[in-house]
Design an enzyme around this catalytic site. Structure first.
Site, mmCIF file in Angstrom:
data_model
loop_
_atom_site.group_PDB
_atom_site.id
_atom_site.type_symbol
_atom_site.label_atom_id
_atom_site.label_comp_id
_atom_site.label_asym_id
_atom_site.label_seq_id
_atom_site.Cartn_x
_atom_site.Cartn_y
_atom_site.Cartn_z
ATOM 1 N N ARG A 285 -7.920 -3.872 -3.743
ATOM 2 C CA ARG A 285 -7.248 -2.802 -4.238
ATOM 3 C C ARG A 285 -8.173 -2.488 -5.461
ATOM 4 O O ARG A 285 -8.046 -2.949 -6.658
ATOM 5 C CB ARG A 285 -5.769 -3.173 -4.858
ATOM 6 C CG ARG A 285 -5.143 -3.371 -3.666
ATOM 7 C CD ARG A 285 -3.590 -3.697 -3.950
ATOM 8 N NE ARG A 285 -2.722 -4.377 -2.921
ATOM 9 C CZ ARG A 285 -2.346 -3.757 -2.101
ATOM 10 N NH1 ARG A 285 -2.186 -2.407 -1.840
ATOM 11 N NH2 ARG A 285 -1.597 -4.514 -0.923
ATOM 12 N N CYS B 190 0.851 -1.287 0.123
ATOM 13 C CA CYS B 190 0.118 0.024 0.070
ATOM 14 C C CYS B 190 0.889 1.346 0.311
ATOM 15 O O CYS B 190 0.427 2.415 -0.666
ATOM 16 C CB CYS B 190 -0.943 0.056 0.994
ATOM 17 S SG CYS B 190 -1.956 -1.218 1.134
#
Length: 217
Positions: free
Chosen positions: A130, A53
Site C-alpha cells: 500500500r 482495499c
C-alpha cells in the site's frame, strides 16, 4: 549468461516521477502527460475484491471532491486486469453506492509496480504494497508513504500531507508536528549572522529561540 531482466531503482523524494504508459479504468494514459499542472496522489493496493482495499479505495472515492479542490488528481493501481478492475468498481457501486471514478491502472505485467518500488519481495512478490506517492505539478516526487498489506492507510493523514506540502510551497515555511490548516508554522531558521540578529529583533513571530520561531499565516 547476461540477464535481460530490467533493473528497477527505488524512486526517492526529489526524483522526477518515472514515466510510463498504462491502461486504466478511464482509458490509456502516458503518465508524463497525465493531470498537467496538477498535483497527483498515486496509490497502490494489493488486489481487487479484497476487504481492506475496498475500504481504502472507497475512502479515496468519498473524499475525491476534497482532492479536486486542492488541484490534485487521484490515480490507483493494482496487479489486476482491466476487466477485474471494472467488475470490482461496479460491484462496490452496486453494494455500497460508492463509485471509484478516478483511474485505476491495470498492471498485470507489474511494470509500474516495479518502477515505483511497490513490489517488496519480503512482503509479497505478486501484490503491490500500500504505497502512496505525492507528486507535484512539475512531476517531482515530494513525499512517499509505504504500508504493509495488512494495515490500511489513514485518509485524514493523506489529505493533511497534501495540504501541508501545498501550504509550505506557497508560503515558504516548514510544517511542525501534527500541523493542520490554521495552526502555526515554522519560520525557516536563519543561515547567517545578519539573519540571526534580524530574527532576534523580530517581534512578528513567536520565538522559542532564534532557531525555532513560529507564526500564524
Amino acid at each position: 549468461m547476461e540477464s535481460n531482466e530490467q533493473v528497477y531503482a527505488m524512486p526517492r523524494i526529489g526524483d522526477i516521477a518515472p514515466d510510463f504508459e498504462a491502461v486504466t479504468t478511464t482509458g490509456k494514459i502516458k503518465f508524463s502527460e497525465f493531470a498537467k499542472d496538477k498535483w497527483i496522489v498515486m496509490f497502490s493496493h494489493p488486489a481487487d475484491f479484497t476487504p481492506v482495499c475496498t475500504t481504502e479505495m472507497s475512502g479515496f472515492a468519498q473524499r475525491q471532491d476534497e482532492f479536486t479542490a486542492m488541484n490534485s488528481e487521484l490515480i490507483g493501481l493494482s496487479i489486476d486486469s482491466i476487466h477485474s478492475h471494472l467488475a470490482w468498481v461496479n460491484n462496490v457501486r452496486e453494494k455500497t453506492g460508492v463509485y471509484f471514478q478516478f483511474p485505476i491502472i491495470a498492471d498485470l505485467d507489474m511494470h509500474v509496480s516495479k518502477l515505483y518500488g511497490m513490489l517488496q519481495p519480503n512482503e509479497s512478490e505478486t501484490a503491490a504494497v500500500r504505497a502512496v506517492f505525492f507528486i507535484d505539478p512539475a512531476k517531482k516526487i515530494r513525499l512517499i508513504m509505504y504500508y504493509p498489506l495488512n494495515v490500511g492507510r489513514n485518509m485524514d493523514e493523506i489529505v493533511r500531507v497534501l495540504q501541508a506540502l501545498q501550504f509550505s510551497d506557497k508560503h515558504k515555511v516548514a510544517i511542525p508536528l501534527n500541523w493542520k490548516p490554521g495552526d502555526q508554522v515554522i519560520v525557516p531558521p536563519p543561515k547567517t549572522l545578519a539573519e540571526m540578529d534580524a530574527r532576534i529583533a523580530d517581534t512578528t513571530c513567536e520565538k522559542i529561540d532564534f532557531y525555532l520561531a513560529k507564526k500564524t499565516i
